[in-house]
Design a protein around this motif. Structure first.
Motif, PDB file in Angstrom:
ATOM      1  N   HIS A 133     -32.017 -46.477  50.726  1.00 55.45           N
ATOM      2  CA  HIS A 133     -32.774 -45.419  50.057  1.00 55.45           C
ATOM      3  C   HIS A 133     -32.542 -45.504  48.549  1.00 55.45           C
ATOM      4  CE1 HIS A 133     -34.549 -41.443  49.507  1.00 55.45           C
ATOM      5  NE2 HIS A 133     -33.521 -41.159  48.719  1.00 55.45           N
ATOM      6  N   ILE A 134     -33.624 -45.481  47.771  1.00 54.73           N
ATOM      7  CA  ILE A 134     -33.517 -45.521  46.310  1.00 54.73           C
ATOM      8  C   ILE A 134     -33.845 -44.155  45.716  1.00 54.73           C
ATOM      9  CG2 ILE A 134     -34.407 -46.597  44.189  1.00 54.73           C
ATOM     10  CD1 ILE A 134     -32.819 -48.529  45.937  1.00 54.73           C
ATOM     11  N   SER A 135     -35.017 -43.611  46.073  1.00 47.90           N
ATOM     12  CA  SER A 135     -35.423 -42.327  45.513  1.00 47.90           C
ATOM     13  C   SER A 135     -36.476 -41.672  46.395  1.00 47.90           C
ATOM     14  CB  SER A 135     -35.978 -42.515  44.099  1.00 47.90           C
ATOM     15  OG  SER A 135     -37.158 -43.313  44.139  1.00 47.90           O
ATOM     16  N   GLY A 136     -36.734 -40.409  46.114  1.00 42.58           N
ATOM     17  CA  GLY A 136     -37.735 -39.657  46.863  1.00 42.58           C
ATOM     18  C   GLY A 136     -37.118 -38.889  48.010  1.00 42.58           C
ATOM     19  N   SER A 169     -43.145 -50.322  52.647  1.00 42.52           N
ATOM     20  CA  SER A 169     -44.370 -49.544  52.488  1.00 42.52           C
ATOM     21  C   SER A 169     -44.427 -48.318  53.401  1.00 42.52           C
ATOM     22  CB  SER A 169     -45.608 -50.413  52.718  1.00 42.52           C
ATOM     23  OG  SER A 169     -45.706 -50.841  54.059  1.00 42.52           O
ATOM     24  N   ILE A 170     -43.936 -48.407  54.608  1.00 49.55           N
ATOM     25  CA  ILE A 170     -44.027 -47.271  55.538  1.00 49.55           C
ATOM     26  C   ILE A 170     -43.218 -46.069  55.038  1.00 49.55           C
ATOM     27  CG2 ILE A 170     -43.517 -46.446  57.882  1.00 49.55           C
ATOM     28  CD1 ILE A 170     -46.085 -48.174  57.648  1.00 49.55           C
ATOM     29  N   PRO A 171     -41.984 -46.240  54.550  1.00 54.23           N
ATOM     30  CA  PRO A 171     -41.301 -45.066  53.987  1.00 54.23           C
ATOM     31  C   PRO A 171     -42.096 -44.436  52.835  1.00 54.23           C
ATOM     32  CG  PRO A 171     -39.697 -46.758  54.453  1.00 54.23           C
ATOM     33  CD  PRO A 171     -41.064 -47.386  54.650  1.00 54.23           C
ATOM     34  N   ARG A 216     -40.889 -41.922  49.864  1.00 50.93           N
ATOM     35  CA  ARG A 216     -39.630 -42.388  49.291  1.00 50.93           C
ATOM     36  C   ARG A 216     -39.668 -43.881  49.008  1.00 50.93           C
ATOM     37  NH1 ARG A 216     -34.962 -43.789  52.890  1.00 50.93           N
ATOM     38  NH2 ARG A 216     -35.852 -44.456  54.869  1.00 50.93           N
ATOM     39  N   LYS A 217     -38.867 -44.283  48.055  1.00 57.52           N
ATOM     40  CA  LYS A 217     -38.757 -45.686  47.686  1.00 57.52           C
ATOM     41  C   LYS A 217     -37.472 -46.237  48.304  1.00 57.52           C
ATOM     42  CE  LYS A 217     -38.724 -48.834  43.801  1.00 57.52           C
ATOM     43  NZ  LYS A 217     -38.761 -48.990  42.349  1.00 57.52           N
ATOM     44  N   VAL A 218     -37.591 -47.418  48.916  1.00 59.23           N
ATOM     45  CA  VAL A 218     -36.444 -48.075  49.536  1.00 59.23           C
ATOM     46  C   VAL A 218     -36.469 -49.562  49.176  1.00 59.23           C
ATOM     47  CG1 VAL A 218     -36.470 -46.479  51.501  1.00 59.23           C
ATOM     48  CG2 VAL A 218     -37.601 -48.690  51.694  1.00 59.23           C
ATOM     49  N   THR A 219     -35.335 -50.198  49.370  1.00 61.44           N
ATOM     50  CA  THR A 219     -35.290 -51.651  49.343  1.00 61.44           C
ATOM     51  C   THR A 219     -34.946 -52.089  50.763  1.00 61.44           C
ATOM     52  OG1 THR A 219     -32.940 -51.729  48.756  1.00 61.44           O
ATOM     53  CG2 THR A 219     -34.532 -51.793  46.937  1.00 61.44           C
TER      54      THR A 219
END
Length: 193
Positions: free
Chosen positions: A56-59, A31-33, A39-42
């Motif tokens: 990092h996934i996107s953004g 949530s913080i990213p 940006r979306k992360v896993t």
């Protein structure tokens, strides 16, 4: 390069998972990213070592220091401590810096609000929402607020309902803050029914 080393947690060996628990840590790492840089992360935690991996996934990904809205040198996902213009970070350094900053904020918050301790079951969402708030406005602001007393009294929904009050900067309502507090409130009330 020494300038790009992440800040050290305030107590050697302390990790975000150890401070807030695995479920809360994973919520915060994703949530913080999104809140800070969009940006979306896993995120995953190794069961063997407790090491956290953020992918990092996107953004947008801010690996180079930039000036934020208040002209403060910032990098990665809202990191300002030790950041100077011209610095460039790797994705791994950003993840380490994020963990260190979140742990510092979470530790300070849980110290002043023991009702957010990870030893109390069923409070992962509340804990994540409150750490997110503290990451944005600073633990002292949260610790001085009525949230502290409400959680101590077990009035969890009332504590969550206080989140929207943190929507101003210099006395003015900031639309981005309103939206962020609404997302934190929605997360918080999942445990406060």
């Amino acid at each position: 390069m020494a300038d790009n080393q992440p800040p050290k947690p305030s107590k050697a060996g302390r990790t975000l998972v150890g401070t807030v628990g695995m479920a809360t840590a994973l919520m915060l790492f994703t949530s913080i990213p999104m809140e800070e840089s969009g940006r979306k992360v896993t995120a995953s935690v190794s069961p063997q070592t407790g090491a956290v991996t953020v992918k990092h996934i996107s953004g947008p990904q801010y690996l180079k220091a930039y000036l934020d809205l208040v002209k403060k040198a910032t990098a990665c996902d809202g990191i300002t401590r030790g950041v100077r213009m011209g610095q460039i970070y790797t994705e791994q350094q950003c993840a380490q810096m994020l963990e260190a900053e979140l742990e510092i904020h979470a530790h300070e918050l849980i110290t002043c609000i023991p009702g957010l301790s990870p030893t109390i079951p069923g409070r992962d969402h509340i804990r994540a929402a409150m750490v997110s708030l503290a990451y944005h406005v600073g633990p002292p602001a949260v610790c001085r607020s009525s949230i502290r007393l409400k959680i101590a009294q077990g009035r969890l929904r009332a504590a969550c309902d206080t989140l929207p009050d943190f929507n101003k900067s210099k006395g003015r309502v900031v639309p981005g803050f309103v939206a962020r507090r609404a997302r934190e409130h929605a997360l918080c009330i999942k445990d406060a029914a």
